[in-house]
Design an enzyme around this catalytic site. Structure first.
Site, mmCIF file in Angstrom:
data_model
loop_
_atom_site.group_PDB
_atom_site.id
_atom_site.type_symbol
_atom_site.label_atom_id
_atom_site.label_comp_id
_atom_site.label_asym_id
_atom_site.label_seq_id
_atom_site.Cartn_x
_atom_site.Cartn_y
_atom_site.Cartn_z
ATOM 1 N N CYS A 111 -1.906 21.047 62.792
ATOM 2 C CA CYS A 111 -2.452 20.702 64.112
ATOM 3 C C CYS A 111 -1.495 21.089 65.236
ATOM 4 C CB CYS A 111 -2.841 19.232 64.178
ATOM 5 S SG CYS A 111 -1.521 18.135 63.717
ATOM 6 N N GLU A 129 -5.259 10.892 65.977
ATOM 7 C CA GLU A 129 -4.389 12.081 65.939
ATOM 8 C C GLU A 129 -5.309 13.260 65.720
ATOM 9 O OE1 GLU A 129 -1.261 12.232 66.455
ATOM 10 O OE2 GLU A 129 -0.546 10.189 66.140
HETATM 11 P P1 NAD Z 1 -14.020 18.475 59.459
HETATM 12 O O1 NAD Z 1 -13.982 18.220 60.914
HETATM 13 O O2 NAD Z 1 -15.302 18.330 58.737
HETATM 14 O O3 NAD Z 1 -12.987 17.484 58.716
HETATM 15 C C1 NAD Z 1 -11.675 17.231 59.142
HETATM 16 C C2 NAD Z 1 -11.204 15.986 58.401
HETATM 17 O O4 NAD Z 1 -11.958 14.870 58.845
HETATM 18 C C3 NAD Z 1 -11.463 16.043 56.893
HETATM 19 O O5 NAD Z 1 -10.383 15.429 56.234
HETATM 20 C C4 NAD Z 1 -12.748 15.255 56.686
HETATM 21 O O6 NAD Z 1 -12.813 14.625 55.418
HETATM 22 C C5 NAD Z 1 -12.649 14.230 57.767
HETATM 23 N N1 NAD Z 1 -13.949 13.802 58.265
HETATM 24 C C6 NAD Z 1 -14.980 14.593 58.644
HETATM 25 N N2 NAD Z 1 -16.002 13.841 59.081
HETATM 26 C C7 NAD Z 1 -15.595 12.552 58.977
HETATM 27 C C8 NAD Z 1 -16.192 11.302 59.289
HETATM 28 N N3 NAD Z 1 -17.402 11.219 59.859
HETATM 29 N N4 NAD Z 1 -15.500 10.177 59.039
HETATM 30 C C9 NAD Z 1 -14.245 10.228 58.520
HETATM 31 N N5 NAD Z 1 -13.629 11.373 58.216
HETATM 32 C C10 NAD Z 1 -14.292 12.515 58.446
HETATM 33 O O7 NAD Z 1 -13.471 19.904 59.202
HETATM 34 P P2 NAD Z 1 -12.702 20.635 58.040
HETATM 35 O O8 NAD Z 1 -13.408 21.898 57.707
HETATM 36 O O9 NAD Z 1 -12.318 19.748 56.906
HETATM 37 O O10 NAD Z 1 -11.402 20.953 58.846
HETATM 38 C C11 NAD Z 1 -11.509 21.875 59.878
HETATM 39 C C12 NAD Z 1 -11.108 21.360 61.199
HETATM 40 O O11 NAD Z 1 -10.595 20.040 61.171
HETATM 41 C C13 NAD Z 1 -9.969 22.225 61.695
HETATM 42 O O12 NAD Z 1 -10.470 23.271 62.434
HETATM 43 C C14 NAD Z 1 -9.120 21.296 62.496
HETATM 44 O O13 NAD Z 1 -9.525 21.364 63.841
HETATM 45 C C15 NAD Z 1 -9.463 19.930 62.019
HETATM 46 N N6 NAD Z 1 -8.381 19.279 61.280
HETATM 47 C C16 NAD Z 1 -7.393 18.726 61.998
HETATM 48 C C17 NAD Z 1 -6.346 18.119 61.335
HETATM 49 C C18 NAD Z 1 -5.207 17.503 62.091
HETATM 50 O O14 NAD Z 1 -4.140 17.351 61.530
HETATM 51 N N7 NAD Z 1 -5.389 17.075 63.328
HETATM 52 C C19 NAD Z 1 -6.332 18.080 59.951
HETATM 53 C C20 NAD Z 1 -7.380 18.663 59.244
HETATM 54 C C21 NAD Z 1 -8.417 19.254 59.931
#
Ligand code: NAD
Length: 475
Positions: free
Chosen positions: A283, A249
């Site tokens: 999202c 997702e």
């Molecule tokens: P990010 O991409 O670092 O993290 C997003 C989420 O993924 C966080 O919960 C993080 O803990 C997890 N994550 C990151 N790297 C991971 C890995 N290698 N393995 C497992 N989990 C991992 O960015 P962020 O600053 O936390 O969030 C910003 C971006 O993330 C936003 O711009 C948005 O695009 C996206 N996001 C999307 C959703 C969604 O519902 N689809 C939710 C949260 C964040």
């Protein structure tokens, strides 16, 4: 009092004992709420062993017993919604009413899974030889590893957990370290509902290290992730290398089309309210706006007026309509989107800057006159920024709406049945909402196409990702 933070492995809440910790911050004022214990490699191994051992019996559990536990979790979620919601506001920032609403809607998700898990049917295929019996069985896939983010911490985790557990799988879930209280509350609810040890395990850690370790483990058979597209692609690639089933997702960049026959005032009001929900960190947030020339000025004025009146503040203040961004790193990201738009000739009609007070607040922002290749038009802003653009011809607007690699949600406002039908079929999106916002209900499938993901959660599709199909033939 904030939520007690721990790991949950094999039915035990574990903290301290020399584990590394990470501070949990209140985004409304920057204060420290608590220390989250991070899993060591030994903890991850313990979670894997517990989930593997529990699967042996859980896979044969009666769907009626699974259903009863999910029902109990729904009941406990409703009973505890105020307390869980308050902690969610403290560590994530959303207004209390939104936080409590999230918990209440999750109770409905648990109820839905409690009902549907009693209806996971196989089938009998008539055989060519009358002595042969041909059965199609749908069996739980095994131990699942799930990774959920911080924007809807209760919702995103409970959907994966209910689907896995309802299907007869066991699960290890790494929740969001930034906003962990809601996932702790889920663990407590399942514990209190009588879930056997090892069926659900909660871990915290350095996201990449934990996901890498769990996905590579031969014990794990299924990977489910909610988060950004780049991280989703990394995890999907790793899961693919080890031939593991995935549900992804991922992010979206939802187009909004407002047609000339739309009720402009209503569309502007509803879109503004939805835009500021969870400070835009959704999202399926409405992201790129394509407004027909004939109503463009009227829409910009009404929409801007709605956003200008939004009360921004601490989510615990009952008057607050929009809280802070969930963490500090989101502020420079917002500024980058605004600066880029300005540099390309865009106008900042409203907001466009951090609000000067403690915490991580960014003002509701309206941008106009920016080109389609501006950063905010192509990358997910995940914040309270709305770029408004014009269109003249519907074919062109649909082509622009479909032009990005994302395909999660799309919105349109029109009073024409013909146009609504066309948009419903031609928009390349996992979910299309016309004249209202109706995604994310337990009984409807939620999921994206293109870069926005693989698989659906919710609806009757909810267990598909957690089941394998087996054919048995006997004579
Ligand atoms: P990010 O991409 O670092 O993290 C997003 C989420 O993924 C966080 O919960 C993080 O803990 C997890 N994550 C990151 N790297 C991971 C890995 N290698 N393995 C497992 N989990 C991992 O960015 P962020 O600053 O936390 O969030 C910003 C971006 O993330 C936003 O711009 C948005 O695009 C996206 N996001 C999307 C959703 C969604 O519902 N689809 C939710 C949260 C964040």
């Amino acid at each position: 009092m904030y939520q007690h933070l721990a790991l949950y492995i094999n039915g035990q809440f574990l903290d301290g004992q020399g584990r590394q910790t990470q501070a949990v911050i209140n985004p409304a004022n920057g204060s420290t709420l608590g220390q989250l214990p991070l899993a060591s490699q030994a903890d991850l191994d313990a979670a894997l062993s517990a989930a593997q051992a529990a699967f042996k019996s859980w896979r044969h559990s009666s769907p009626m017993d699974r259903s009863a536990i999910l029902r109990k979790v729904a009941e406990l979620s409703r009973e505890r919604a105020q307390e869980i919601g308050r902690n969610l506001t403290l560590d994530q920032g959303k207004p209390l009413a939104e936080a409590v609403g999230e918990i209440m809607s999750c109770a409905d998700h648990a109820d839905w899974h409690a009902e549907e898990c009693r209806r996971i049917y196989g089938r009998v295929i008539p055989a060519r030889n009358p002595k042969v019996q041909q059965l199609v069985l749908r069996e739980p896939i095994g131990v699942c590893a799930a990774f959920t983010p911080w924007n809807f911490p209760y919702n995103q985790a409970i959907r994966k957990i209910c689907a896995a557990i309802g299907a007869g799988c066991t699960i290890i879930l790494k929740g969001p370290e930034d906003s962990p209280s809601a996932v702790m509350a889920i663990a407590q609810a399942f514990h209190d509902a009588g879930l056997p040890p090892g069926v659900l395990n909660i871990v915290w850690g350095i996201p990449q290290e934990v996901s890498d370790y769990l996905i590579r483990s031969p014990i794990v058979r299924k990977v489910s992730f909610t988060g950004s597209v780049p991280v989703g692609k990394q995890l999907a690639a790793l899961a693919g290398a080890h031939m593991k089933r995935i549900t992804m997702e991922l992010g979206g960049h939802s187009p909004v089309l407002v047609l000339p026959d739309a009720d402009v005032a209503r569309a502007a009001r509803q879109l503004a309210r939805f835009k500021i929900r969870n400070a835009g960190q959704v999202c399926i947030s409405p992201t790129r706006f394509y407004i027909h020339d004939d109503i463009y000025t009227q829409f910009v004025d009404r929409f801007t007026e709605e956003l200008a009146n939004v009360k921004v503040g601490d989510g615990l203040d009952p008057d607050t309509q929009m809280g802070p961004l969930a963490h500090e790193r989101r502020i420079p990201m917002m500024q980058k989107f605004v600066d880029n738009a300005r540099s390309l000739g865009g106008k900042v009609v409203l907001g466009g800057e951090q609000i000067k007070r403690d915490g991580f607040f960014f003002s509701p922002t309206v941008l106009t006159d920016l080109p389609d290749d501006a950063l905010v038009m192509t990358e997910e802003p995940f914040g309270p920024i709305a770029p408004l653009t014009r269109y003249h011809d519907l074919d062109d607007a649909i082509a622009r709406a479909n032009s990005l690699p994302y395909g999660l949600s799309a919105y349109a406002f029109t009073q024409s049945l013909q146009a609504a039908h066309r948009l419903g079929t031609e928009l390349e999106s996992g979910m299309v909402n016309i004249n209202h916002f109706g995604s994310s209900l337990p009984e409807t499938p939620f999921g994206g196409v293109k870069d926005s993901g693989i698989g659906s959660e919710g609806g009757t599709e909810t267990f598909d990702g957690y089941l394998v199909t087996k054919f048995v033939t006997q004579i």
